[in-house]
Design an enzyme around this catalytic site. Sequence first.
Site, PDB file in Angstrom:
ATOM      1  N   ASP A 183      33.661 -60.180 -32.267  1.00 36.01           N
ATOM      2  CA  ASP A 183      34.599 -59.484 -33.142  1.00 36.01           C
ATOM      3  C   ASP A 183      35.165 -60.503 -34.115  1.00 36.01           C
ATOM      4  O   ASP A 183      36.066 -61.264 -33.759  1.00 36.01           O
ATOM      5  CB  ASP A 183      35.692 -58.838 -32.271  1.00 36.01           C
ATOM      6  N   GLU A 217      41.942 -59.846 -41.060  1.00 37.70           N
ATOM      7  CA  GLU A 217      41.916 -58.594 -40.311  1.00 37.70           C
ATOM      8  C   GLU A 217      42.706 -58.692 -39.016  1.00 37.70           C
ATOM      9  O   GLU A 217      43.408 -57.747 -38.625  1.00 37.70           O
ATOM     10  CB  GLU A 217      40.467 -58.185 -40.018  1.00 37.70           C
ATOM     11  N   ASP A 238      32.793 -53.157 -37.673  1.00 40.02           N
ATOM     12  CA  ASP A 238      33.598 -53.989 -36.787  1.00 40.02           C
ATOM     13  C   ASP A 238      33.069 -53.778 -35.372  1.00 40.02           C
ATOM     14  O   ASP A 238      32.068 -53.090 -35.176  1.00 40.02           O
ATOM     15  CB  ASP A 238      35.073 -53.620 -36.920  1.00 40.02           C
ATOM     16  N   HIS A 318      38.422 -59.028 -27.294  1.00 37.71           N
ATOM     17  CA  HIS A 318      39.476 -60.042 -27.331  1.00 37.71           C
ATOM     18  C   HIS A 318      39.428 -60.976 -26.121  1.00 37.71           C
ATOM     19  O   HIS A 318      40.346 -61.764 -25.899  1.00 37.71           O
ATOM     20  CB  HIS A 318      40.872 -59.412 -27.454  1.00 37.71           C
TER      21      HIS A 318
END
Length: 342
Positions: A183, A217, A238, A318
Amino acid sequence: NRYMDYILEQLNTLLAIDSPTGYTRQVSDYLAAEYTRLGYAPRLTRKGGVLVDLGGSGNAALVMAHVDTLGAMVAEVKDNGRLRLTPLGGLNANNVETENCTLRTLDGRSYEGTIQLMDASLHVNGKYQETGRSFETIELLLDEPVRSKEEVLALGISNGSYVCISPRTRITDSGYIKSRFLDDKLSTAILLGYARYVKEEQVVLTRKVYQHITVFEEVGHGACGSVPEEVEEVLSVDMGCVGSGLECTERQVSICAKDNGGPYDYGMVTRLVELARANAIPYAVDIYPHYSSDITVAWHAGMDARGALIGPGVHASHGMERTHFEGMKATIDLVALYLELG
């Protein structure tokens, strides 16, 4: 084929360039040089993003990804020589404990270190298991012989120094791609692959097509500017979410119908679904519960254009993220079909 190999090559290169939000000039310069090598004329936006005209004429479309990543910054040099951190973007303390990192000072020096729980030894700390992980309980230990604040400051390290976390990239024989910061460096590599395909195959674009690689972003203002006025549709590429209550897997392209910013354009979403179904592209439609994209930011900034969001399915966003070669291929196939037939 060679475009998939090129995407993987670019992904490895991009992942090796540290680019936490705010520290992205090196990766932007690399992207500008690569687009130039492919035969385009990219320009750097004032904020540091990369905007490229792929050619074509007619109703203008913009496809974008972001190349900034999660990271951290020094918030305090402690008296004992340890460093308190503040996150950049949605970095979670639970996901970075024990990670190796590189610290970049404001005068260009770099140092290695490790992010650890305070009093990190299980042989010493009887409350290790009970301690909640937060940016008040973890700290950065420098790989330097420092035991005081003064010794750290003498190295040029200060509040505001950037902390870049090791991506630990690995591609398995079974086709899985594991790394921090897929990401959104994976989607950035996919857009580079599409740009190379357009140039080498001399694709006649039936609409004007731009690409925009944004660099803010992760902190919520990546695409709030630099969208050309003529653009009527924006496709954000994304990471696609994989998790409880969602349909997507890492071997599919995810089409997002709604995230916490609201629904995406109905016409674009249904057209993406039609193209995926008609061309046997593995896909899923999902609603992302804790997600907001560059499209939402652009809308809030006043962009008058339709928008949709797609991306390869990514597990453990994440954190230590994982996707698959098939999800990557499904994504570039859908991007190409939408820009050429959408």
